[in-house]
Each structure stands twice: as C-alpha cells, then as structure tokens.
Design a protein around this motif. Structure first.
Motif, PDB file in Angstrom:
ATOM      1  N   GLN A 128       0.828  -1.200   0.000  1.00  0.00           N
ATOM      2  CA  GLN A 128       0.000   0.000   0.000  1.00  0.00           C
ATOM      3  C   GLN A 128       0.870   1.261   0.000  1.00  0.00           C
ATOM      4  OE1 GLN A 128      -3.256  -0.018   2.753  1.00  0.00           O
ATOM      5  NE2 GLN A 128      -3.480   2.214   2.730  1.00  0.00           N
ATOM      6  N   GLU A 129       1.934   1.236   0.792  1.00  0.00           N
ATOM      7  CA  GLU A 129       2.796   2.409   0.885  1.00  0.00           C
ATOM      8  C   GLU A 129       3.530   2.650  -0.431  1.00  0.00           C
ATOM      9  OE1 GLU A 129       2.601   4.705   2.879  1.00  0.00           O
ATOM     10  OE2 GLU A 129       4.409   5.856   2.423  1.00  0.00           O
ATOM     11  N   MET A 130       3.879   1.572  -1.114  1.00  0.00           N
ATOM     12  CA  MET A 130       4.524   1.728  -2.416  1.00  0.00           C
ATOM     13  C   MET A 130       3.589   2.459  -3.391  1.00  0.00           C
ATOM     14  SD  MET A 130       5.648  -1.255  -5.075  1.00  0.00           S
ATOM     15  CE  MET A 130       3.933  -1.598  -5.467  1.00  0.00           C
ATOM     16  N   PHE A 131       2.326   2.048  -3.405  1.00  0.00           N
ATOM     17  CA  PHE A 131       1.351   2.733  -4.266  1.00  0.00           C
ATOM     18  C   PHE A 131       1.148   4.176  -3.799  1.00  0.00           C
ATOM     19  CE2 PHE A 131       0.198  -1.540  -5.585  1.00  0.00           C
ATOM     20  CZ  PHE A 131      -0.217  -1.378  -6.891  1.00  0.00           C
ATOM     21  N   ALA A 132       1.040   4.346  -2.496  1.00  0.00           N
ATOM     22  CA  ALA A 132       0.763   5.683  -1.954  1.00  0.00           C
ATOM     23  C   ALA A 132       1.866   6.653  -2.352  1.00  0.00           C
ATOM     24  CB  ALA A 132       0.619   5.610  -0.435  1.00  0.00           C
ATOM     25  N   ARG A 133       3.113   6.199  -2.259  1.00  0.00           N
ATOM     26  CA  ARG A 133       4.238   7.083  -2.601  1.00  0.00           C
ATOM     27  C   ARG A 133       4.223   7.419  -4.072  1.00  0.00           C
ATOM     28  NH1 ARG A 133       8.845   4.551   1.066  1.00  0.00           N
ATOM     29  NH2 ARG A 133       8.060   5.397   3.016  1.00  0.00           N
ATOM     30  N   HIS A 159      -1.743   6.802   2.797  1.00  0.00           N
ATOM     31  CA  HIS A 159      -0.430   6.393   3.299  1.00  0.00           C
ATOM     32  C   HIS A 159      -0.569   5.501   4.524  1.00  0.00           C
ATOM     33  CE1 HIS A 159       2.460   8.557   0.843  1.00  0.00           C
ATOM     34  NE2 HIS A 159       1.560   9.524   0.753  1.00  0.00           N
ATOM     35  N   VAL A 160       0.401   4.612   4.657  1.00  0.00           N
ATOM     36  CA  VAL A 160       0.457   3.755   5.837  1.00  0.00           C
ATOM     37  C   VAL A 160       1.306   4.455   6.889  1.00  0.00           C
ATOM     38  CG1 VAL A 160       1.337   1.561   6.726  1.00  0.00           C
ATOM     39  CG2 VAL A 160       0.213   1.657   4.492  1.00  0.00           C
ATOM     40  N   LEU A 161       0.883   4.387   8.125  1.00  0.00           N
ATOM     41  CA  LEU A 161       1.718   4.905   9.210  1.00  0.00           C
ATOM     42  C   LEU A 161       2.514   3.719   9.757  1.00  0.00           C
ATOM     43  CD1 LEU A 161      -0.795   6.894   8.947  1.00  0.00           C
ATOM     44  CD2 LEU A 161      -0.133   7.660  11.227  1.00  0.00           C
ATOM     45  N   SER A 162       3.724   3.569   9.243  1.00  0.00           N
ATOM     46  CA  SER A 162       4.453   2.322   9.524  1.00  0.00           C
ATOM     47  C   SER A 162       4.777   2.178  11.007  1.00  0.00           C
ATOM     48  CB  SER A 162       5.722   2.242   8.674  1.00  0.00           C
ATOM     49  OG  SER A 162       6.520   3.364   8.942  1.00  0.00           O
ATOM     50  N   GLU A 163       4.979   3.306  11.691  1.00  0.00           N
ATOM     51  CA  GLU A 163       5.313   3.201  13.120  1.00  0.00           C
ATOM     52  C   GLU A 163       4.115   2.706  13.921  1.00  0.00           C
ATOM     53  OE1 GLU A 163       4.946   5.840  11.334  1.00  0.00           O
ATOM     54  OE2 GLU A 163       3.894   7.443  12.398  1.00  0.00           O
ATOM     55  N   LEU A 164       2.935   2.734  13.324  1.00  0.00           N
ATOM     56  CA  LEU A 164       1.739   2.240  14.014  1.00  0.00           C
ATOM     57  C   LEU A 164       1.185   0.988  13.326  1.00  0.00           C
ATOM     58  CD1 LEU A 164       0.012   5.683  14.735  1.00  0.00           C
ATOM     59  CD2 LEU A 164       1.121   4.181  16.402  1.00  0.00           C
ATOM     60  N   HIS A 219      -9.663   3.162 -14.535  1.00  0.00           N
ATOM     61  CA  HIS A 219      -8.959   2.600 -15.684  1.00  0.00           C
ATOM     62  C   HIS A 219      -7.505   3.079 -15.705  1.00  0.00           C
ATOM     63  CE1 HIS A 219      -7.966   2.045 -19.984  1.00  0.00           C
ATOM     64  NE2 HIS A 219      -8.886   1.094 -19.973  1.00  0.00           N
ATOM     65  N   ARG A 220      -7.322   4.372 -15.506  1.00  0.00           N
ATOM     66  CA  ARG A 220      -5.966   4.930 -15.480  1.00  0.00           C
ATOM     67  C   ARG A 220      -5.141   4.302 -14.359  1.00  0.00           C
ATOM     68  NH1 ARG A 220      -4.799   9.411 -18.442  1.00  0.00           N
ATOM     69  NH2 ARG A 220      -6.576  10.321 -19.555  1.00  0.00           N
ATOM     70  N   PHE A 221      -5.760   4.153 -13.224  1.00  0.00           N
ATOM     71  CA  PHE A 221      -5.036   3.598 -12.068  1.00  0.00           C
ATOM     72  C   PHE A 221      -4.538   2.180 -12.377  1.00  0.00           C
ATOM     73  CE2 PHE A 221      -5.207   0.879  -8.266  1.00  0.00           C
ATOM     74  CZ  PHE A 221      -4.216   1.477  -7.500  1.00  0.00           C
ATOM     75  N   VAL A 222      -5.427   1.369 -12.910  1.00  0.00           N
ATOM     76  CA  VAL A 222      -5.065  -0.030 -13.156  1.00  0.00           C
ATOM     77  C   VAL A 222      -3.914  -0.117 -14.154  1.00  0.00           C
ATOM     78  CG1 VAL A 222      -5.856  -2.190 -14.197  1.00  0.00           C
ATOM     79  CG2 VAL A 222      -7.291  -1.003 -12.521  1.00  0.00           C
ATOM     80  N   PHE A 223      -4.035   0.602 -15.282  1.00  0.00           N
ATOM     81  CA  PHE A 223      -3.030   0.437 -16.326  1.00  0.00           C
ATOM     82  C   PHE A 223      -1.756   1.219 -16.044  1.00  0.00           C
ATOM     83  CE2 PHE A 223      -6.855  -1.131 -18.367  1.00  0.00           C
ATOM     84  CZ  PHE A 223      -6.375  -2.350 -18.831  1.00  0.00           C
ATOM     85  N   ARG A 224      -1.871   2.364 -15.387  1.00  0.00           N
ATOM     86  CA  ARG A 224      -0.664   3.092 -15.014  1.00  0.00           C
ATOM     87  C   ARG A 224       0.139   2.278 -13.997  1.00  0.00           C
ATOM     88  NH1 ARG A 224       2.106   7.754 -14.883  1.00  0.00           N
ATOM     89  NH2 ARG A 224       0.800   8.640 -16.502  1.00  0.00           N
ATOM     90  N   SER A 225      -0.569   1.706 -13.033  1.00  0.00           N
ATOM     91  CA  SER A 225       0.129   0.902 -12.031  1.00  0.00           C
ATOM     92  C   SER A 225       0.857  -0.260 -12.701  1.00  0.00           C
ATOM     93  CB  SER A 225      -0.855   0.352 -10.994  1.00  0.00           C
ATOM     94  OG  SER A 225      -1.498   1.415 -10.332  1.00  0.00           O
ATOM     95  N   LEU A 226       0.181  -0.855 -13.652  1.00  0.00           N
ATOM     96  CA  LEU A 226       0.767  -2.016 -14.320  1.00  0.00           C
ATOM     97  C   LEU A 226       1.977  -1.624 -15.169  1.00  0.00           C
ATOM     98  CD1 LEU A 226       0.605  -5.022 -15.003  1.00  0.00           C
ATOM     99  CD2 LEU A 226      -0.964  -4.429 -16.857  1.00  0.00           C
ATOM    100  N   GLY A 268      -4.013  -5.978  -0.216  1.00  0.00           N
ATOM    101  CA  GLY A 268      -3.654  -7.286   0.307  1.00  0.00           C
ATOM    102  C   GLY A 268      -3.203  -8.262  -0.767  1.00  0.00           C
ATOM    103  N   LEU A 269      -3.439  -7.921  -1.988  1.00  0.00           N
ATOM    104  CA  LEU A 269      -3.123  -8.864  -3.064  1.00  0.00           C
ATOM    105  C   LEU A 269      -2.354  -8.163  -4.167  1.00  0.00           C
ATOM    106  CD1 LEU A 269      -6.014 -11.190  -4.194  1.00  0.00           C
ATOM    107  CD2 LEU A 269      -3.637 -11.724  -3.703  1.00  0.00           C
ATOM    108  N   THR A 270      -1.185  -7.664  -3.842  1.00  0.00           N
ATOM    109  CA  THR A 270      -0.423  -6.923  -4.834  1.00  0.00           C
ATOM    110  C   THR A 270       0.628  -7.817  -5.462  1.00  0.00           C
ATOM    111  OG1 THR A 270      -0.744  -4.877  -3.632  1.00  0.00           O
ATOM    112  CG2 THR A 270       1.087  -4.948  -5.187  1.00  0.00           C
ATOM    113  N   LYS A 271       0.740  -7.704  -6.760  1.00  0.00           N
ATOM    114  CA  LYS A 271       1.744  -8.512  -7.457  1.00  0.00           C
ATOM    115  C   LYS A 271       2.678  -7.571  -8.209  1.00  0.00           C
ATOM    116  CE  LYS A 271       3.017 -12.112 -10.343  1.00  0.00           C
ATOM    117  NZ  LYS A 271       4.129 -12.874  -9.789  1.00  0.00           N
TER     118      LYS A 271
END
Lengths: 287, 465
Positions: free
Chosen positions: B210-215, B227-232, B267-274, B303-306
C-alpha cells in the motif's frame, strides 16, 4: 458444505431451531448461568452423541427397547434429531416446554416393554434403572468428550455439571437420590452395572452410528473419522466388548479433531435456523 | 457423478490456473469488503455488537478449527460456481456475517501486544467501536498524536496461528473440498486457498504494498492511496490515513458524467500501475474504492499486490502492439505463446487466435468512444470461462499472470456497471510505454502535469520508465 448434500443433517437443524424458542416464558430448568447451558452447546456435541450411543447400547435391555420399539434403523438421522431436540428443549426451553417434552417421553415409555431375546430378561422403559443407565452413558460421554475436545471444563465444573444434570434424569422418572452427582460417582455407577455386554443388537446399532446409510462418499469419510475418534474416547472395557482396536494416537490429537468438528459445525450452521438459534442462546447468556 | 458435476468438471477441468484465478477473484468479489463500510460510519450499526467476541477463545470458537478457512473457501467457490445451486447460495449467505466483531477490550488487547500500549495512549483519540468488519479483523477510527485521522485495522487475536495450523491439515481440507465441490481440482483449490489466506493474514506485507502505491501516486490529481503509518503498523495492525468518501453504491446514484470520470480514473489507475509501477493490485472490486466528485477516487486494500518484472510485461506489451498497431497477427500469436497463454504449435488458425484473444482487447481496438456495458463485461467473463471454444485445449493462464487476469474479470465488471463511456484507446495510448501518447482528456492533462512535476522531483535512480 453444500446444503443439498447435508440433507441428513436437516432434521437436526430443524430440531435445534425449534428447541430454542424466540419467546421463552422463563429461564427453564437450568437457566443461562448454568453449566448445563454452557456445556450442552459445545461444538463437540456430535462426538459426545456418538460416544453416548455406543455406551448406551451396551446395556442389553436398553438396547432391546430401542430395537423393538423404534424406527431408528429406517431413519437414524430422524431419531438422532428427536433425541437432540429433546436434550435442547429441556436445556434451553422454558420450564413448561421442558416438562412437556419430558412428559411426552414418559408417555411413550409406558408402551415400551417386552423381553430381550438375547438375555431372555423382561424390560420396561419406565424402569428407573434403565433410564439411569441411559442418563449416565450420556452425561459421562459429554463430560469426557468436552474435557478432551471442547472448551474448557475443569474438574470442579465437570462435577457441577453432573450435579446440575440430576434434574435431567429426574424429569423422565429417575428418583433424584439415585442419580450420581459427581463425575467419580457417575463412573463408579457405570462400572457397577453387571449386565453390560455387546449384544448383536448393540453391535448392529454401533455399526449404523459409525456408517449411517444416508451419507454420500466424501461426507461419509469425514463422519467415519469422527466415529473412530468416538471409539477412541470409549472406556477400555467398552472398546474391548465391541472388539475395537484403539485408534492411532494421531487421529485422537486435539487440534485435528477440533478441525474435523469445526468443519462439521460450520456445515451445520449453514442450515436454516441454526445460527439464529445459537445467537438467541448466546444473547440470553449475556443478558 | 451427477450430470451437473460432470458439466462442472468439463468446464473447470480446463486448467488449474483458471480455477485458482476464479477463486482469487471470487474471494474478493463475494466477501463484503470492510472498505465498503468506510464511507458511512453510521453503517457500523450492521455489526452485531451484542454478540461481540470477548476473548481469543471466543474468536477461536467462531473462526478457528477450520471455520474461517472454510468460509473463505466457500466464498471463493461461490464465484466458480456461476450456476451454483440455490441451496448453496442460501447456505453461504446465512454464513456470510456470522463472525461478530471483537469487543473494544479485546481489540485493545491486540493493540497493547502489537504497539506496546493501550490504544487510548498510543493514539490521541480512539473510537472503541469498530466502524467496519474485516474477514479476520475489524477497523477502528483514531486520531494520532500529531493529529492525523487514521483507520486502524486490527486482526483477531490468535487467528493467524489457527489459520496456519488449519491450512496444514491438507488431508482434511481436500476431503472437505471433495465433498462440497465435486469435480473441482481439489489439490489446486486447496493450494490456492492456502496462498490466499497466508497473504491475507500478513498485514505487514499489505502495508508495504500500500505504501509503495501511496508514494507513487503522491500528489496525483485524481488518484489517492492512503499512506500507511508504519510506526503504528505491524503484522497484525495496519494503520493508514482515514479517508471518507462515497461508496460504489452511492456513486451509482450520481450523474453519468461523474460515473464516466470515476471510471476513467479507475482505468488509469489499473493500467498506469501495471505499465509504469510494474505493480498490479489484484482487486478491482467495488468495495475497494471511495469516490469523490470530479473523478477523484481513493483506492483501498492492497492485500493482493503482485509485482511484475520486465520479462513478465514485455510479451503483454508486445501483444498489444502487434494486435492493435502493427496488425501483425503472427507476431501477436507468438507473443501470446511466449507469455504462455497459448501452447506453441497448437493446430488452430491464427485468425481464430485473433478472434478469441482479441475479445480481451475490445476496448482499445478502435480509436473512438465506447460504452462499457454490463453485457460487454459479462460476455468477457463468459468467454473467459468458456471451456468449449476451439482454443480451450491449448490455452492456459500462466501463473505469473493469473492475478492480472482480474482486469478482465473485475475491472470490466466495475466499468460495466457504471455504463462508462470514454475513448479507452486514447487513454491507453497515454500509458502504453511504446506510445507515450499525448493527454486525451482533462484528467489526462492534469495527470501529465503531475507526472512532469513528479519526475522533476524524483532522484534519478527511482526512474524506471
């Protein structure tokens, strides 16, 4: 898990839903704070039920009454549902329903008498000593199985449970003073019954419990595993009478038995009414 | 074997990967995602607080001893069985919401174990009443000491251990699968179930994705990933920014223009991420979005990122290029063979290959606006599961791409239910690495500006494209 394939369990589900009334008039014979309420809904009850039948069948006169006066052979799951419906109604029903159920059982018992062909002894289902045998076989099985595979039941609570269950025997006609009220006295009583033996009828009944006719292959495998575990929980004398070998220790391991019971229980919960009935019980214990 | 199970066998005997894929999708598609409930806190009323679980023991009673594992299996299989018997459907729906939430005290005890203090101390403000249920946990709202509103997902105590132990009892699982779902490949079903659940119980892994996507999407005009709050966050607690927005069901009530914009963003999110992030969040699911006006969408649940390698992606990019631009059908076929979708040397004319696989490129074949309808989406699903087609004996879904095929099954289902219209080809061209096309919509303009700005700020080594 597929409901259509679980149809043999449907009568049990219906009995469950019916026994736990939505609007009980009072807290019943035992009440939500009792151990009877806690123990009699443990998820390992199917296993306790199997063991009960295996033990109870070892009294030739109790067995003769069943063989000569019930249709259990034709409809084992219907019979099982009737019995568990009775246990559930007397446990979770209001006092009126519990006593009515008991009165009905006593009425049926009036007509259940005859001569056991294997021992040539006369019997009557109204005989308090036979009723006590059946009671003891059940209560001992519940305690044994719940302690081994259920939620916690420490020795003190087990004794309290056995004591509370005296009432359960009383309502079908056993004088309260004759009913053992501790785990130790219950087991001493069972060991004191001389007539115990595995008659043909008993072997036949236990064979049906272990391999009921209506299950299809895969479900039958699961059922058979559970029956082997039930055999493994029998006292040595009972296992020897039947001539069963003790199952492998891996089969008896708590975690895997609970997984088996959990799978069966989820299937049971998927049937109409079961989950709601369980929630009604849970809410009443929390009230 | 009954007639119906024989049909199932033929339909699903086609390949283990297909079954696994459908399972993965089914698990997500059917499970009511907690995120659905995020938007409207009032919906917490749906949780059975009167039955709340008070101890790890009660959790084990509800979800341990195979129960949680089998619930998941049932959810997954309910997707595979499109023609699932009504009795089964009814049984599943009765079980759907069977696990109640934890009491505030039990949830609090998990926070103590994981974060070293009671939540009232770890957070500046803590809402002890969960706002949503998750399959193996629940979500609370809180405010951090530095004033950030967060969503805290808490895993049921003991559940990870009990699921791990249940999954080890492979023999029992296979027998149960065999009993409940005759005709399915029990081995791969159970394998897939295991992987799926192992992913699900590890919140740390989800947090990382999630944090990778958020950044990556920081500052994006319409795409937001909390964003994930990693310290928590730990393996049993996942704390991320709290976002409120409208649910998919609410979006359906908005006007068509808003729906089109939201669809474009998804649509943009899916293909840009890919294509740009080389990552696919295998969850195009209505419950995993929150909607805001103007096409802004918040994406939840990673939870299911590849992650994909260049090697994984190249044949896919090639396939698009050869089919759509160069119209070199032999090269298209060769790309599919390289990727493993089609067995090399299959005795099928290339025209048939183009006809069958071309279906999946329906939105980008023409440079023109196109409306994605529910009928289009379900035709794609049907085609996907069609075991009787001429290519069925020779086609498969390679393991690396299984998760990505959700584009076909999940994304188009979402866009179809929005009846979304756009020139999908132009939007895709913006993102395809071999085109780098100009912005084709206002969102595209804003995205291009964001990207230019983003690239100018990033250190060189992060740049892959």
């Amino acid at each position: 898990m597929e409901a259509a394939r679980l149809s043999p369990l449907e009568p049990l589900a219906k009995a469950y839903a019916r026994a736990v009334s939505e609007h009980p008039k009072d807290a019943g014979l035992f009440g939500p704070a009792s151990l009877v309420w806690r123990v009699n809904r443990d998820r390992c009850f199917p296993l306790a039920g199997m063991r009960s039948l295996m033990v109870q069948a070892l009294h030739p006169l109790a067995m003769a009454g069943v063989v000569q006066h019930s249709n259990w052979r034709q409809d084992p799951f219907g019979r099982l549902a009737a019995t568990s419906g009775y246990v559930l109604t007397t446990t979770y029903g209001d006092t009126e329903s519990a006593l009515a159920a008991a009165a009905w059982v006593r009425k049926v018992h009036v007509h259940v008498h005859g001569v056991d062909p294997e021992t040539n002894l006369p019997y009557s289902a109204e005989d308090p000593s036979l009723l006590l045998w059946v009671h003891a076989g059940m209560v001992d099985s519940i305690v044994t199985v719940v302690q081994r595979y259920g939620r916690r039941l420490d020795p003190g609570d087990a004794d309290r449970y056995v004591a509370e269950m005296v009432r359960f025997a009383e309502i079908v006609g056993v004088p309260a003073d004759d009913v053992p009220a501790t785990v130790a006295s219950l087991r001493a009583y069972i060991d004191s019954v001389d007539l115990r033996q595995a008659t043909e009828a008993a072997r036949d009944a236990t064979a049906v419990v272990m391999d009921p006719p209506e299950l299809d292959n895969d479900l039958r495998d699961l059922w058979h595993d559970l029956a082997l575990v039930a055999v493994g929980t029998l006292p040595d004398w009972a296992r020897e009478m039947y001539g069963f070998a003790a199952p492998a220790p891996e089969l008896m391991e708590r975690e895997s038995v609970r997984q088996l019971l959990g799978a069966l229980d989820l299937a049971f919960e998927s049937l109409p009414g079961v989950l709601d009935a369980r929630r009604r019980i849970e809410l009443r214990t929390r009230a | 074997m009954s007639a119906t199970s024989a049909i199932r066998q033929s339909r699903f005997g086609r390949g283990a990967a297909l079954a696994r894929l459908a399972l993965r999708i089914g698990g997500r598609y059917v499970a009511r995602s907690p995120r659905l409930l995020f938007a409207s806190v009032e919906r917490r009323g749906e949780l059975r607080h009167d039955l709340a679980l008070r101890s790890a023991d009660e959790v084990a009673e509800e979800l341990g001893s195979m129960k949680g594992v089998l619930m998941k299996l049932g959810q997954m299989a309910s997707y595979i069985y499109e023609d699932m018997p009504l009795t089964f459907r009814a049984a599943m729906s009765r079980l759907q919401h069977r696990a109640p939430p934890m009491t505030g005290a039990l949830a609090s005890s998990v926070i103590v174990e994981e974060l070293g203090g009671v939540p009232e101390w770890v957070f500046a403000d803590w809402d002890p009443v969960p706002i949503a249920a998750a399959s193996i946990g629940q979500v609370h709202r809180a405010i951090t000491h530095d004033g950030r509103a967060v969503a805290v997902k808490i895993q049921y105590p003991g559940i990870a251990r009990s699921i791990t132990s249940d999954l080890r009892n492979v023999g029992l699982l296979r027998r149960i699968v065999g009993a409940a779902f005759p005709g399915l490949d029990t081995r791969s079903l159970v394998e897939e179930l295991g992987e799926r659940l192992h992913e699900e119980v590890d919140y740390a892994r989800e947090a990382e994705s999630q944090e990778m996507f958020a950044r990556y999407y920081d500052g994006h005009p319409v795409i937001r990933v909390p964003h994930v709050l990693s310290e928590l966050s730990t393996s049993r607690v996942l704390t991320s920014e709290l976002v409120s927005g409208s649910t998919f069901d609410e979006l359906l009530e908005w006007d068509q223009h808003e729906k089109d914009l939201a669809a474009e963003t998804i649509h943009r999110f899916v293909f840009r991420s890919l294509y740009r992030l080389h990552a696919f969040n295998g969850d195009p699911h209505p419950g995993n979005y929150l909607f805001h006006r103007g096409g802004r969408v918040t994406f939840l649940d990673f939870g299911l990122t590849k992650l994909f390698t260049d090697e994984d992606l190249t044949p896919l990019v090639d396939a698009v290029r050869f089919l759509v631009f160069e119209k070199d059908y032999e090269a298209f076929r060769a790309a599919l063979e390289r990727a493993g979708f089609l067995r090399a040397g299959a005795p099928v004319p290339t025209a048939t290959v183009v006809d069958r696989f071309g279906q999946f490129y329906g939105t980008v074949l023409q440079d023109a606006p196109m409306t994605i309808t529910p009928a289009y989406a379900s035709a794609i699903v049907r085609r996907f599961f069609d075991a009787r087609g001429p290519l069925a004996p020779y086609s498969d879904v390679p393991r690396a791409y299984v998760i990505m095929q959700r584009i076909n099954l999940g994304l188009y289902a979402v866009l179809g239910s929005l009846h979304a219209t756009a020139n999908w080809r132009r939007i895709a061209e913006e993102i395809w690495p071999f085109r780098n096309g100009p912005p084709s919509t206002p969102i595209g303009e804003a995205e291009a500006a964001w990207e230019a700005n983003r690239l100018s700020k990033l250190p060189r080594k992060v740049l892959k494209n």
